[in-house]
Motif scaffolding. Structure first.
Motif, PDB file in Angstrom:
ATOM      1  N   HIS A  84       4.651  -0.298  -7.296  1.00 46.52           N
ATOM      2  CA  HIS A  84       3.710   0.252  -6.317  1.00 46.52           C
ATOM      3  C   HIS A  84       2.541  -0.716  -6.157  1.00 46.52           C
ATOM      4  O   HIS A  84       1.905  -1.082  -7.147  1.00 46.52           O
ATOM      5  CB  HIS A  84       3.216   1.623  -6.792  1.00 46.52           C
ATOM      6  CG  HIS A  84       2.435   2.375  -5.777  1.00 46.52           C
ATOM      7  ND1 HIS A  84       2.963   2.785  -4.574  1.00 46.52           N
ATOM      8  CD2 HIS A  84       1.148   2.793  -5.781  1.00 46.52           C
ATOM      9  CE1 HIS A  84       2.042   3.435  -3.873  1.00 46.52           C
ATOM     10  NE2 HIS A  84       0.923   3.441  -4.589  1.00 46.52           N
ATOM     11  N   ASN A  85       2.275  -1.138  -4.919  1.00 50.97           N
ATOM     12  CA  ASN A  85       1.280  -2.199  -4.677  1.00 50.97           C
ATOM     13  C   ASN A  85       1.565  -3.407  -5.566  1.00 50.97           C
ATOM     14  O   ASN A  85       0.683  -3.969  -6.224  1.00 50.97           O
ATOM     15  CB  ASN A  85      -0.139  -1.680  -4.926  1.00 50.97           C
ATOM     16  CG  ASN A  85      -0.537  -0.566  -3.967  1.00 50.97           C
ATOM     17  OD1 ASN A  85      -0.341  -0.690  -2.752  1.00 50.97           O
ATOM     18  ND2 ASN A  85      -1.080   0.511  -4.489  1.00 50.97           N
TER      19      ASN A  85
ATOM     20  N   CYS B  89      -1.812   0.249  -9.108  1.00 51.94           N
ATOM     21  CA  CYS B  89      -0.822  -0.820  -8.956  1.00 51.94           C
ATOM     22  C   CYS B  89       0.097  -0.866 -10.169  1.00 51.94           C
ATOM     23  O   CYS B  89      -0.368  -0.806 -11.315  1.00 51.94           O
ATOM     24  CB  CYS B  89      -1.506  -2.178  -8.806  1.00 51.94           C
ATOM     25  SG  CYS B  89      -2.772  -2.242  -7.514  1.00 51.94           S
TER      26      CYS B  89
ATOM     27  N   ASP C 157       2.312  -6.501  -5.023  1.00 51.97           N
ATOM     28  CA  ASP C 157       1.705  -7.807  -4.783  1.00 51.97           C
ATOM     29  C   ASP C 157       0.339  -7.910  -5.432  1.00 51.97           C
ATOM     30  O   ASP C 157      -0.016  -8.939  -6.030  1.00 51.97           O
ATOM     31  CB  ASP C 157       1.625  -8.102  -3.278  1.00 51.97           C
ATOM     32  CG  ASP C 157       0.849  -7.045  -2.501  1.00 51.97           C
ATOM     33  OD1 ASP C 157       0.623  -5.929  -3.038  1.00 51.97           O
ATOM     34  OD2 ASP C 157       0.468  -7.322  -1.340  1.00 51.97           O
ATOM     35  N   LEU C 158      -0.433  -6.823  -5.382  1.00 53.93           N
ATOM     36  CA  LEU C 158      -1.750  -6.828  -6.014  1.00 53.93           C
ATOM     37  C   LEU C 158      -1.619  -6.810  -7.533  1.00 53.93           C
ATOM     38  O   LEU C 158      -2.391  -7.473  -8.236  1.00 53.93           O
ATOM     39  CB  LEU C 158      -2.548  -5.632  -5.514  1.00 53.93           C
ATOM     40  CG  LEU C 158      -4.040  -5.590  -5.848  1.00 53.93           C
ATOM     41  CD1 LEU C 158      -4.742  -6.866  -5.409  1.00 53.93           C
ATOM     42  CD2 LEU C 158      -4.694  -4.374  -5.197  1.00 53.93           C
TER      43      LEU C 158
ATOM     44  N   THR D 118     -10.601  -2.270  -3.892  1.00 55.44           N
ATOM     45  CA  THR D 118     -10.539  -3.467  -3.059  1.00 55.44           C
ATOM     46  C   THR D 118     -11.791  -3.585  -2.185  1.00 55.44           C
ATOM     47  O   THR D 118     -12.656  -2.706  -2.186  1.00 55.44           O
ATOM     48  CB  THR D 118      -9.273  -3.462  -2.202  1.00 55.44           C
ATOM     49  OG1 THR D 118      -9.225  -2.261  -1.430  1.00 55.44           O
ATOM     50  CG2 THR D 118      -8.035  -3.547  -3.082  1.00 55.44           C
TER      51      THR D 118
ATOM     52  N   TYR E 223      -6.220  -8.498   1.082  1.00 60.64           N
ATOM     53  CA  TYR E 223      -7.084  -7.511   0.441  1.00 60.64           C
ATOM     54  C   TYR E 223      -8.573  -7.840   0.510  1.00 60.64           C
ATOM     55  O   TYR E 223      -9.397  -6.944   0.342  1.00 60.64           O
ATOM     56  CB  TYR E 223      -6.667  -7.325  -1.026  1.00 60.64           C
ATOM     57  CG  TYR E 223      -5.339  -6.628  -1.169  1.00 60.64           C
ATOM     58  CD1 TYR E 223      -5.250  -5.251  -1.036  1.00 60.64           C
ATOM     59  CD2 TYR E 223      -4.175  -7.342  -1.433  1.00 60.64           C
ATOM     60  CE1 TYR E 223      -4.023  -4.593  -1.168  1.00 60.64           C
ATOM     61  CE2 TYR E 223      -2.948  -6.699  -1.567  1.00 60.64           C
ATOM     62  CZ  TYR E 223      -2.884  -5.331  -1.421  1.00 60.64           C
ATOM     63  OH  TYR E 223      -1.676  -4.685  -1.542  1.00 60.64           O
TER      64      TYR E 223
ATOM     65  N   LEU F 122      -6.696   1.748  -5.333  1.00 58.05           N
ATOM     66  CA  LEU F 122      -5.258   1.522  -5.378  1.00 58.05           C
ATOM     67  C   LEU F 122      -4.777   1.482  -6.824  1.00 58.05           C
ATOM     68  O   LEU F 122      -5.337   0.749  -7.650  1.00 58.05           O
ATOM     69  CB  LEU F 122      -4.892   0.195  -4.695  1.00 58.05           C
ATOM     70  CG  LEU F 122      -5.281   0.052  -3.220  1.00 58.05           C
ATOM     71  CD1 LEU F 122      -4.909  -1.344  -2.718  1.00 58.05           C
ATOM     72  CD2 LEU F 122      -4.606   1.121  -2.372  1.00 58.05           C
TER      73      LEU F 122
END
Length: 461
Positions: free
Chosen positions: A185-186, A181, A188-189, A173, A447, A179
C-alpha cells in the motif's frame, strides 16, 4: 539576527495555535533559546516558530502552515542531524520530540515507534520481550533520521539495516495528507523512505520487524594504532558468523578505568564487540579479539543489548561541535588502512573518532533496487568526525578530516552513507543513490513537487 516572526500571517498563526495540542514557541518566549538548540552546536539558528507536536494532527497542521506561508520547514526528531537540518533561520521547526510512544507486539515480533522516539526508547521497549532491531550506536539518536537514511548499528550484519526492518510507516506528505505505507500500500513511498532521507514527508510512526536478541557479549577492546591490527580485524569480519557485530574505532584513548592512564589521549584503535550468538562461544570470541594484537585495555562482558548502545553517550553529549564525512568501501584495502593509521595518529580530540561499520551479511541479501539505499555491494561504511568543544577548534580541524577523506578516495566508492554527510556534501546526493536517484526524483515530484521538504540532503523534484 532578525526573524520572520513579524512577517507571519497573523490569521494563519492563530489558526495554527487553535489546531495544535502541543506548544508553539516564538522568539522572546522564555523557553525559546532551549527549544531552538540542536545536538550539533555548530548550528545556532533562530527559527520564526518552533512547534512541539504531540500527535499526527499537530504535524498536519504545521506542514499546512509552512506550505501556505512558504516558509522553510525543518523537521526534528532526535536532533542529531550533523548538518543541522533539524533547525533553520526564519522558518518553522517541527519538533517531534514529544511523540515518543512505543508499542511491541511480541507475538508478531514487531514494534511501532512514534517519530520522535530515540533508540533508547525503542531498545527499552523491545528488550522487555527479549527482542531488538538494528538501531544506532548512540542511544539519544532519533529513530527517524537514522532509519530514513538507511540505519547502521551493531546488528547490521545479522539483521540488516534499520530500513530493511521497516514493515510500515505513517507519513504526512507536503499537501498535508496522512498516508500509511507498506510494501503493498503506497509502495512507492514506502520504498523511498527506506534510505531516501527526509525528502518525502514527515514520518510520524515506524513499524519495525524484531529479532530475538536479549543479552549479548559486548564492549570495547583497545590496541595500539597499528595497520596489522586493522588487517587482522578485516580478517575477523570476513571469517566470522553474522552474529558478530564489531565496529572498528580509530582515535585517542579515552579516560576509562580499564584503560591504563599512560594510554589516555594516545592514538589507539579499538573494536567494539556485540556478539549475539550462543553464550557458550563467548570465550572463542574473546580469543579472536586477543589475536588481533597486543590488548592495552578491554571491558568485554555479558550485558543487556540496550547497554551496548549507550557506551558513547557520555563521550559525545549534546552541545559539542561536529563536522563529518563518510565513505563506502569494498573490503578494507591496504591503502585505506594506511590512511587510517596516518590520519588517526593526528586525531584532534578524544571525542573525535573514525568509526568503521561492517555492512556485509544480511545487508548483502537485499538487492540494490529493493530499497532506496543502493550500496548493497560494499562491505564497510566509514564515518570521519572531528568533534571539538569550541566552534573555532572544529573549524580548524575541518582540514584534518578533508585530508583524511581525500586520502581514502582511491579506495572508496563514489558515493557514501547519507547520514555521514555534512551540509557541504549536497553535490554527492546523486552518487549516494546511484541507479535509484531517478526513481527517487520521480517519487519526490509526485509527493513534494514544491520541495517543501528541502532541508535535508535534497533530492530536487
Amino acid at each position: 539576527m532578525t526573524t520572520h516572526t513579524s512577517a507571519l500571517d497573523v490569521q494563519l498563526l492563530e489558526r495554527l495555535r487553535g489546531a495544535v495540542h502541543g506548544d508553539i514557541v516564538e522568539p522572546g518566549d522564555p523557553g525559546y533559546d532551549d527549544a531552538r538548540k540542536v545536538y550539533n552546536a555548530m548550528h545556532d539558528k533562530r527559527p520564526a516558530i518552533i512547534v512541539r507536536a504531540v500527535d499526527a494532527g499537530d504535524v498536519i497542521a504545521t506542514v499546512d502552515f509552512a506550505r501556505e506561508q512558504r516558509l522553510p520547514l525543518a523537521v526534528r526528531g532526535g536532533s542529531h542531524s550533523v548538518p543541522g537540518y533539524g533547525t533553520c533561520d526564519d522558518g518553522v521547526v517541527l519538533d517531534l520530540g514529544r511523540m515518543r510512544g512505543t508499542r511491541v507486539d511480541a507475538e508478531a515480533r514487531t514494534a511501532r515507534a512514534d517519530g520522535g522516539c530515540t533508540w533508547a526508547d525503542v531498545n527499552h521497549a523491545t528488550h522487555a520481550f527479549g527482542l531488538a532491531t538494528t538501531g544506532g550506536i548512540v542511544s539519544t539518536t532519533g529513530v527517524g533520521g537514522l532509519t530514513t537514511g538507511g540505519g547502521m548499528g551493531y546488528l547490521t550484519r545479522r539483521c540488516g539495516l534499520a530500513c530493511d526492518n521497516l514493515v510500515s510507516v505513517d507519513v504526512i506528505t507536503a499537501d498535508g495528507s496522512f498516508l500509511t505505507c507498506t510494501e503493498e500500500h503506497n509502495a512507492d513511498l514506502m520504498w523511498a523512505v527506506r534510505g531516501g532521507g527526509g525528502n518525502f514527508g514527515v514520518v510520524t510512526s515506524f513499524a519495525y520487524r524484531l529479532h530475538p536478541v536479549a543479552d549479548i557479549l559486548g564492549g570495547p577492546t583497545f590496541y595500539p594504532l597499528d595497520g596489522d591490527v586493522i588487517r587482522r580485524y578485516r580478517e575477523l569480519i570476513a571469517d566470522s558468523d553474522e552474529e558478530l557485530g564489531a565496529l572498528l574505532i580509530v582515535g585517542l584513548g579515552p579516560p576509562l578505568p580499564f584503560l591504563p592512564e599512560r594510554w589516555h589521549g594516545r592514538p589507539l584503535c579499538g573494536v567494539i564487540t556485540c556478539w549475539t550468538g550462543p553464550e557458550d562461544q563467548d570465550d572463542q570470541v574473546r580469543a579472536r579479539l586477543a589475536g588481533l594484537g597486543p590488548v592495552v585495555g578491554q571491558h568485554v562482558e555479558r550485558m543487556p543489548y540496550p547497554m551496548i548502545n549507550t557506551l558513547f553517550d557520555e563521550l559525545v553529549p549534546a552541545g559539542l561541535f561536529h563536522y563529518w564525512k563518510g565513505t563506502f568501501s569494498q573490503g578494507l584495502p591496504d591503502g585505506a588502512i594506511d590512511a587510517y593509521v596516518e590520519h588517526g595518529a593526528t586525531t584532534p580530540s578524544i571525542q573525535s573518532a573514525t568509526v568503521v561499520f561492517p555492512i556485509d551479511g544480511a545487508c548483502h541479501r537485499v538487492g540494490p533496487e529493493e530499497t532506496a539505499f543502493s550500496y548493497r555491494d560494499v562491505d564497510f561504511s566509514t564515518a570521519l568526525s572531528p568533534t571539538l568543544t569550541t566552534r573555532e577548534d572544529c573549524e580548524v580541524q575541518k582540514d584534518w578530516v578533508r585530508r583524511f577523506f581525500t586520502a581514502l578516495q582511491p579506495y572508496s566508492a563514489e558515493g557514501g552513507y547519507v547520514n555521514f554527510m555534512d551540509h557541504d556534501d549536497q553535490d554527492r546526493v546523486r552518487t549516494n543513490y546511484r541507479q535509484n536517484y531517478d526513481r527517487l526524483t520521480a517519487i519526490k515530484r509526485r509527493y513534494d513537487p514544491g520541495n517543501l521538504f528541502r532541508l535535508n540532503h535534497n533530492i530536487a523534484p
